[in-house]
Design an enzyme around this catalytic site. Sequence first.
Site, PDB file in Angstrom:
ATOM      1  N   GLY A   1       2.892  13.125   5.411  1.00  8.44           N
ATOM      2  CA  GLY A   1       2.375  11.851   5.914  1.00  8.44           C
ATOM      3  C   GLY A   1       1.734  10.955   4.870  1.00  8.44           C
ATOM      4  O   GLY A   1       0.947  10.076   5.208  1.00  8.44           O
ATOM      5  N   SER A   2       2.119  11.150   3.600  1.00 13.08           N
ATOM      6  CA  SER A   2       1.500  10.275   2.585  1.00 13.08           C
ATOM      7  C   SER A   2       1.957   8.820   2.781  1.00 13.08           C
ATOM      8  O   SER A   2       1.165   7.898   2.591  1.00 13.08           O
ATOM      9  CB  SER A   2       1.813  10.765   1.167  1.00 13.08           C
ATOM     10  OG  SER A   2       3.180  10.631   0.875  1.00 13.08           O
ATOM     11  N   ASN A   3       3.207   8.627   3.183  1.00 14.05           N
ATOM     12  CA  ASN A   3       3.655   7.254   3.460  1.00 14.05           C
ATOM     13  C   ASN A   3       2.955   6.686   4.688  1.00 14.05           C
ATOM     14  O   ASN A   3       2.547   5.531   4.699  1.00 14.05           O
ATOM     15  CB  ASN A   3       5.174   7.205   3.650  1.00 14.05           C
ATOM     16  CG  ASN A   3       5.896   7.130   2.330  1.00 14.05           C
ATOM     17  OD1 ASN A   3       5.922   6.081   1.695  1.00 14.05           O
ATOM     18  ND2 ASN A   3       6.436   8.249   1.883  1.00 14.05           N
TER      19      ASN A   3
ATOM     20  N   ASN B   1      13.869   3.058   7.579  1.00 11.51           N
ATOM     21  CA  ASN B   1      13.615   4.376   6.995  1.00 11.51           C
ATOM     22  C   ASN B   1      13.450   4.199   5.495  1.00 11.51           C
ATOM     23  O   ASN B   1      14.047   3.295   4.903  1.00 11.51           O
ATOM     24  CB  ASN B   1      14.799   5.307   7.267  1.00 11.51           C
ATOM     25  CG  ASN B   1      14.591   6.686   6.667  1.00 11.51           C
ATOM     26  OD1 ASN B   1      13.487   7.259   6.766  1.00 11.51           O
ATOM     27  ND2 ASN B   1      15.609   7.238   6.043  1.00 11.51           N
TER      28      ASN B   1
ATOM     29  N   HIS C   1      14.117   6.248   1.982  1.00 13.10           N
ATOM     30  CA  HIS C   1      14.818   7.407   1.423  1.00 13.10           C
ATOM     31  C   HIS C   1      14.479   7.485  -0.064  1.00 13.10           C
ATOM     32  O   HIS C   1      14.565   6.475  -0.768  1.00 13.10           O
ATOM     33  CB  HIS C   1      16.334   7.250   1.627  1.00 13.10           C
ATOM     34  CG  HIS C   1      17.096   8.446   1.148  1.00 13.10           C
ATOM     35  ND1 HIS C   1      17.184   9.610   1.895  1.00 13.10           N
ATOM     36  CD2 HIS C   1      17.755   8.682  -0.008  1.00 13.10           C
ATOM     37  CE1 HIS C   1      17.884  10.494   1.205  1.00 13.10           C
ATOM     38  NE2 HIS C   1      18.243   9.958   0.051  1.00 13.10           N
TER      39      HIS C   1
ATOM     40  N   ASP D   1      21.059   7.988   6.742  1.00 13.79           N
ATOM     41  CA  ASP D   1      21.002   7.203   5.503  1.00 13.79           C
ATOM     42  C   ASP D   1      22.147   6.203   5.328  1.00 13.79           C
ATOM     43  O   ASP D   1      22.582   5.946   4.212  1.00 13.79           O
ATOM     44  CB  ASP D   1      20.979   8.148   4.271  1.00 13.79           C
ATOM     45  CG  ASP D   1      19.828   9.128   4.344  1.00 13.79           C
ATOM     46  OD1 ASP D   1      18.751   8.749   4.840  1.00 13.79           O
ATOM     47  OD2 ASP D   1      20.008  10.278   3.918  1.00 13.79           O
TER      48      ASP D   1
ATOM     49  N   GLU E   1       7.053   4.484  -3.225  1.00 14.59           N
ATOM     50  CA  GLU E   1       7.154   4.221  -1.774  1.00 14.59           C
ATOM     51  C   GLU E   1       5.825   3.717  -1.213  1.00 14.59           C
ATOM     52  O   GLU E   1       5.800   2.803  -0.399  1.00 14.59           O
ATOM     53  CB  GLU E   1       7.578   5.501  -1.031  1.00 14.59           C
ATOM     54  CG  GLU E   1       9.009   5.917  -1.326  1.00 14.59           C
ATOM     55  CD  GLU E   1       9.406   7.187  -0.593  1.00 14.59           C
ATOM     56  OE1 GLU E   1       8.729   8.220  -0.755  1.00 14.59           O
ATOM     57  OE2 GLU E   1      10.407   7.150   0.143  1.00 14.59           O
TER      58      GLU E   1
HETATM   59  C1  GRF Z   1       9.330  10.466   1.493  1.00 13.19           C
HETATM   60  O1  GRF Z   1       9.593  10.654   0.143  1.00 13.19           O
HETATM   61  C2  GRF Z   1      10.473   9.754   2.175  1.00 13.19           C
HETATM   62  O2  GRF Z   1      11.269   9.030   1.312  1.00 13.19           O
HETATM   63  C3  GRF Z   1      11.314  10.867   2.733  1.00 13.19           C
HETATM   64  O3  GRF Z   1      10.415  11.865   3.073  1.00 13.19           O
HETATM   65  C4  GRF Z   1       9.253  11.763   2.267  1.00 13.19           C
HETATM   66  C5  GRF Z   1       8.079  11.798   3.200  1.00 13.19           C
HETATM   67  O4  GRF Z   1       6.898  12.043   2.521  1.00 13.19           O
HETATM   68  N1  GRF Z   1      12.174  10.373   3.779  1.00 13.19           N
HETATM   69  P1  GRF Z   1       5.494  11.873   3.215  1.00 13.19           P
HETATM   70  O5  GRF Z   1       5.471  12.776   4.446  1.00 13.19           O
HETATM   71  O6  GRF Z   1       5.344  10.430   3.568  1.00 13.19           O
HETATM   72  O7  GRF Z   1       4.501  12.326   2.180  1.00 13.19           O
END
Ligand code: GRF
Length: 193
Positions: A11-13, A101, A103, A144, A173
Site C-alpha cells: 500500500g505504499s502507492n 492502474n 504498472h 495491462d 510511482e
Molecule cells: C506497484 O509497484 C505497482 O506498480 C504494482 O504493484 C506495486 C504495488 O506496490 N502494480 P504498493 O502496494 O503500492 O507498495
Amino acid sequence: MQIAIVGSGSGSNAAAICAHFSEVEAHDVALVLSNKKGAGILEKAQAAGVPSMLIEREHIDDGDYWLRVLDGYEIDLIALAGYIRKVPKAVVAAYSGRMLNTHPALLPKHGGQGMYGINVHRAVLLAQERESGMTIHLVTEEYDEGEVVFQQKIEVQPNWTAEQLQEEIKALEHTHYPRVIEEFCERLSRKRP
Ligand code: GRF
C-alpha cells in the site's frame, strides 16, 4: 470526484495517493478496498483516516457485490494500486474509461499474467533492459492492456538488483501516480453534464 483505491499489497502507492488528496479540495479518496486480510494497504488507509474494506474471498469475483459497495460510496474513479487479481468484468464495464492502474515497467513490455511485484523487475533485468519505468493505463478486461495515459522512464544501473529497481520505480510511482489521478479527475469533472 470520489476515488476508490484497490490493492493487495503493502500500500505504499495508496499511502501516497491518500496523502496527496488530503491536500486537494475538489476530490477525495473515499474508499480503499483489498482482497488480502491484513494487507499493508488496509493499515495505510486506516492511518490516513480513509474508510477501508476487505473483500472476502466469496465476493472477489462478484461484480454485483463490488458495484453495490462502490455505489454505496458514490465512487467515480477507481485507481488500482498493486491489485493482483482481475477486477470483475461487470466492474470493468461500469467503470470503462474511469479505472486506472499503475504498472512498474514500460508497457507493452513486461506486462500480462504473472507480471506483478518483484517478478516484473526480475524479468527486466533478465532481458538486460537499459531502461525501465512506470506506466499508468486504463483498465480493460485483459491484464495491462488498456490505453496508456502516462509513462516515465528511468535508466537501469548495471549494478542494480531487482529489489533496488523495484524501490526506484516505486519512488517514481509515488511522485507521479497521485498527480496523474488528479489530472484524470479534472478531465472527468469537465466531461460531466
Ligand atoms: C506497484 O509497484 C505497482 O506498480 C504494482 O504493484 C506495486 C504495488 O506496490 N502494480 P504498493 O502496494 O503500492 O507498495
